[in-house]
Motif scaffolding. Structure first.
Motif, short mmCIF file in Angstrom:
data_model
loop_
_atom_site.label_atom_id
_atom_site.label_comp_id
_atom_site.label_asym_id
_atom_site.label_seq_id
_atom_site.Cartn_x
_atom_site.Cartn_y
_atom_site.Cartn_z
N GLN A 1 34.70 44.52 -6.67
CA GLN A 1 34.45 43.73 -5.67
C GLN A 1 35.15 44.07 -4.26
N GLN A 2 36.52 44.54 -4.53
CA GLN A 2 37.24 44.91 -3.19
C GLN A 2 38.31 45.91 -3.93
N PRO A 3 37.72 47.23 -4.11
CA PRO A 3 38.47 48.39 -4.51
C PRO A 3 39.75 48.38 -3.65
N CYS A 4 40.76 48.92 -4.17
CA CYS A 4 42.05 49.22 -3.41
C CYS A 4 42.43 48.11 -2.52
N SER A 5 41.95 46.77 -2.94
CA SER A 5 42.53 45.68 -2.01
C SER A 5 41.95 45.79 -0.77
N GLY A 6 41.11 46.59 -0.39
CA GLY A 6 40.61 46.64 1.01
C GLY A 6 41.36 47.45 1.71
N ASN A 7 42.55 47.94 1.19
CA ASN A 7 43.57 48.86 1.99
C ASN A 7 43.44 50.24 1.96
N GLY A 8 42.45 50.84 1.20
CA GLY A 8 42.40 52.26 1.13
C GLY A 8 40.82 52.45 0.32
N LYS A 9 40.75 53.79 -0.19
CA LYS A 9 39.56 54.24 -0.46
C LYS A 9 39.66 54.36 -1.96
N CYS A 10 38.55 54.25 -2.57
CA CYS A 10 38.84 54.77 -4.33
C CYS A 10 37.90 56.01 -4.16
N THR B 1 38.33 60.27 -9.66
CA THR B 1 39.17 59.76 -10.62
C THR B 1 39.37 58.24 -10.46
N GLY B 2 38.69 57.57 -9.63
CA GLY B 2 38.84 56.03 -9.35
C GLY B 2 40.08 55.63 -8.85
N LEU B 3 41.06 56.41 -8.68
CA LEU B 3 42.53 55.94 -8.04
C LEU B 3 42.42 56.01 -6.63
N CYS B 4 43.24 54.84 -6.14
CA CYS B 4 43.16 54.76 -4.59
C CYS B 4 43.91 55.72 -3.88
N VAL B 5 43.22 56.16 -2.80
CA VAL B 5 43.88 56.68 -1.63
C VAL B 5 44.11 55.63 -0.39
N CYS B 6 45.49 55.07 -0.33
CA CYS B 6 45.79 54.07 0.49
C CYS B 6 45.67 54.45 2.08
N SER B 7 45.42 53.38 2.90
CA SER B 7 45.51 53.67 4.18
C SER B 7 47.22 53.59 4.58
N PRO B 8 47.35 54.39 5.94
CA PRO B 8 48.67 54.34 6.49
C PRO B 8 49.22 52.91 6.60
N GLY B 9 50.44 52.65 5.79
CA GLY B 9 51.25 51.54 5.76
C GLY B 9 51.03 50.99 4.59
N TYR B 10 50.17 51.32 3.71
CA TYR B 10 50.05 50.57 2.45
C TYR B 10 50.35 51.45 1.19
N SER C 1 43.61 37.20 -0.58
CA SER C 1 42.88 38.29 -0.31
C SER C 1 43.29 39.52 0.55
N HIS C 2 43.97 39.25 1.57
CA HIS C 2 44.39 40.22 2.59
C HIS C 2 46.00 40.48 2.52
N LEU C 3 46.39 41.52 2.81
CA LEU C 3 47.63 41.84 3.07
C LEU C 3 47.69 42.67 4.60
N VAL C 4 48.76 41.95 5.33
CA VAL C 4 48.73 42.81 6.67
C VAL C 4 50.21 43.44 6.80
N CYS C 5 50.34 44.58 6.81
CA CYS C 5 51.62 45.36 6.95
C CYS C 5 51.86 46.00 8.31
N ALA C 6 53.15 45.88 8.93
CA ALA C 6 53.49 46.09 10.36
C ALA C 6 54.58 47.21 10.04
N GLU C 7 55.00 48.06 11.25
CA GLU C 7 55.90 49.01 11.19
C GLU C 7 57.42 48.34 11.19
N CYS C 8 58.26 49.02 10.33
CA CYS C 8 59.59 48.53 10.56
C CYS C 8 60.40 49.52 11.80
N TYR C 9 61.70 48.96 12.16
CA TYR C 9 62.27 49.59 13.34
C TYR C 9 62.40 51.19 12.73
#
Length: 425
Positions: free
Chosen positions: A160-169, A178-187, A207-215
């Motif tokens: 329904q939501q592969p890779c939590s919506g933050n990457g591609k299967c 392989t079915g493994l996740c290739v995460c988007s930058p930051g995840y 259902s959602h996670l938002v990641c932002a850059e550190c210093y």
């Protein structure tokens, strides 16, 4: 069988392009694995099948309102109803389903002839989704979205939501991967449900996670400030939640070559070359040398160039008409002023001997024209004087000479002869 023969005739022009003429008889009976092997020539099989199915569906839309033409409405509607499900319409769609250069599409279409015919005449009402029927169910080249591999297993994180919506299967929707996740930058994490290095959780819900850059110096952090670091990137050290730059040049962490010196940078260091005056150095310039190079002498802390030309007791350059010229760290022997080097020797620099001038070399073009006219006039006057005495012979010579000389002296050849004469050649 009659329909299949007509469909084969429609597809026959494609066979020479594919080099498959000899295999045409067995193509109609090819199974799902054979079709998949054919579609893999230069293209991922599921992508090739999806392209074919999409093009086929566009062809159906294009021919939706076409018919055989008619005179009245009732007759036209009757004919249109027959055309809608006719073999003629199928053939028209198949003729343009593949681009001329799309090898994978042509090959897949040729190998899928029996399946296309079966869907058109027997299955399309029960299975209106041509892509699913052909590419998933019959040819087994594709999987539903969110699944992968030969058995269409769920991707990491669920279909329904592969890779939590933050990457591609990897392999999503195909029979590969392989079915493994290739995460988007930051995840990061196996399901891309965590923040990666250098990022923190700016917000999260079920259902959602938002990641932002550190210093930028932080490897892990709790917020964007420089005081919210939990771990530092390489080249930095954590001190009271702040990342402090490490001076590698003051430690054994820096590795520079013998004739280089270290310069600290933010999070790292650089190796730069010493001055040419130095053998080893502690910084830039001739004042930071450990030892002076050959051709230099130490004056206090600085290595200065030795003037070999001024300090020598005996002449440095011994060749005829040679003088010494100092250079940085050395010297060179050059020819004295007024001389040039030819065949390894310094000789007097004088222009080559000029050819002797002709008597008229300094005469201008306008003067040449005047002289030419004067010469021509004198000859004509002499002949005219002789002709005036009544001698018919001289009269004839006079007229002929006027004509001949006029033609000659007005020609290019006459100009060249006169020019050569005046220049003494």
């Amino acid at each position: 069988m009659g329909r299949r023969r007509r469909l084969a005739a429609a597809l026959l022009p494609l066979l020479p392009l594919l080099g498959l003429m000899g295999a045409a008889g067995g193509a109609a009976a090819a199974g799902a694995s054979e079709a998949g092997a054919g579609a893999g020539a230069g293209a991922e099989p599921c992508r090739a099948c999806r392209g074919l199915a999409d093009s086929f569906s566009r062809g159906l839309e294009r021919t939706e309102r076409e018919g055989f033409g008619g005179g009245n409405t009732a007759w036209e509607e009757e004919k249109l109803a027959k055309y809608k499900h006719s073999e003629t319409r199928l053939l028209e769609v198949l003729e343009s389903v593949c681009a001329p250069s799309d090898f994978a599409c042509h090959q897949l279409l040729e190998r899928s002839e029996e399946h296309v015919e079966r869907w058109w005449f027997h299955e399309r009402l029960q299975h209106p989704d041509f892509f699913q029927w052909l590419c998933m169910d019959r040819l087994a080249l594709c999987c539903p979205a969110g699944t992968y591999g030969p058995d269409c297993l769920p991707c990491a994180g669920g279909p329904q939501q592969p890779c939590s919506g933050n990457g591609k299967c990897d392999g999503d929707g195909t029979r590969r991967g392989t079915g493994l996740c290739v995460c988007s930058p930051g995840y990061g994490g196996p399901f891309c449900s965590e923040c990666g290095d250098g990022y923190y959780e700016a917000s999260r819900n079920k259902s959602h996670l938002v990641c932002a850059e550190c210093y930028w110096a932080c490897g892990r952090c709790t917020g964007p400030e420089d005081s919210s670091c939990l771990r530092c990137k390489r080249g930095w050290v954590l001190h009271e939640h702040r990342c402090i730059d490490i001076d590698e040049c003051g430690t054994e962490m820096a590795h520079c070559r013998a004739n280089q010196f270290c310069v600290n940078t933010e999070g790292s260091y650089e190796c730069r070359d010493c001055s040419t005056a130095c053998i080893g150095c502690m910084g830039a310039g001739p004042a930071r040398c450990k030892k002076c190079n050959k051709g230099y002498w130490r004056d206090g802390a600085k290595c200065l160039d030795v003037d070999e030309c001024a300090g020598a007791e005996e002449p440095v350059c011994t060749g005829a008409q040679e003088v010494c010229e100092n250079t940085e760290g050395s010297y060179r022997c050059v020819c004295a002023p007024g001389h040039v080097r030819r065949d390894g020797q310094c000789v007097e620099d004088k222009p080559p001997d000029a050819p002797e001038k002709g008597f008229f070399d300094d005469v201008t073009e306008d003067e040449v024209v005047v002289l030419q006219q004067m010469f021509f006039g004198m000859v004509i006057c002499a002949l005219a004087t002789l002709a005036a005495k009544g001698d018919m012979v001289f009269t004839a010579i006079f007229i002929g000479a006027v004509a001949a000389m006029a033609g000659y002296w007005l020609s290019d050849r006459g100009d060249r002869v006169l020019d050569g004469f005046m220049k003494g050649r």
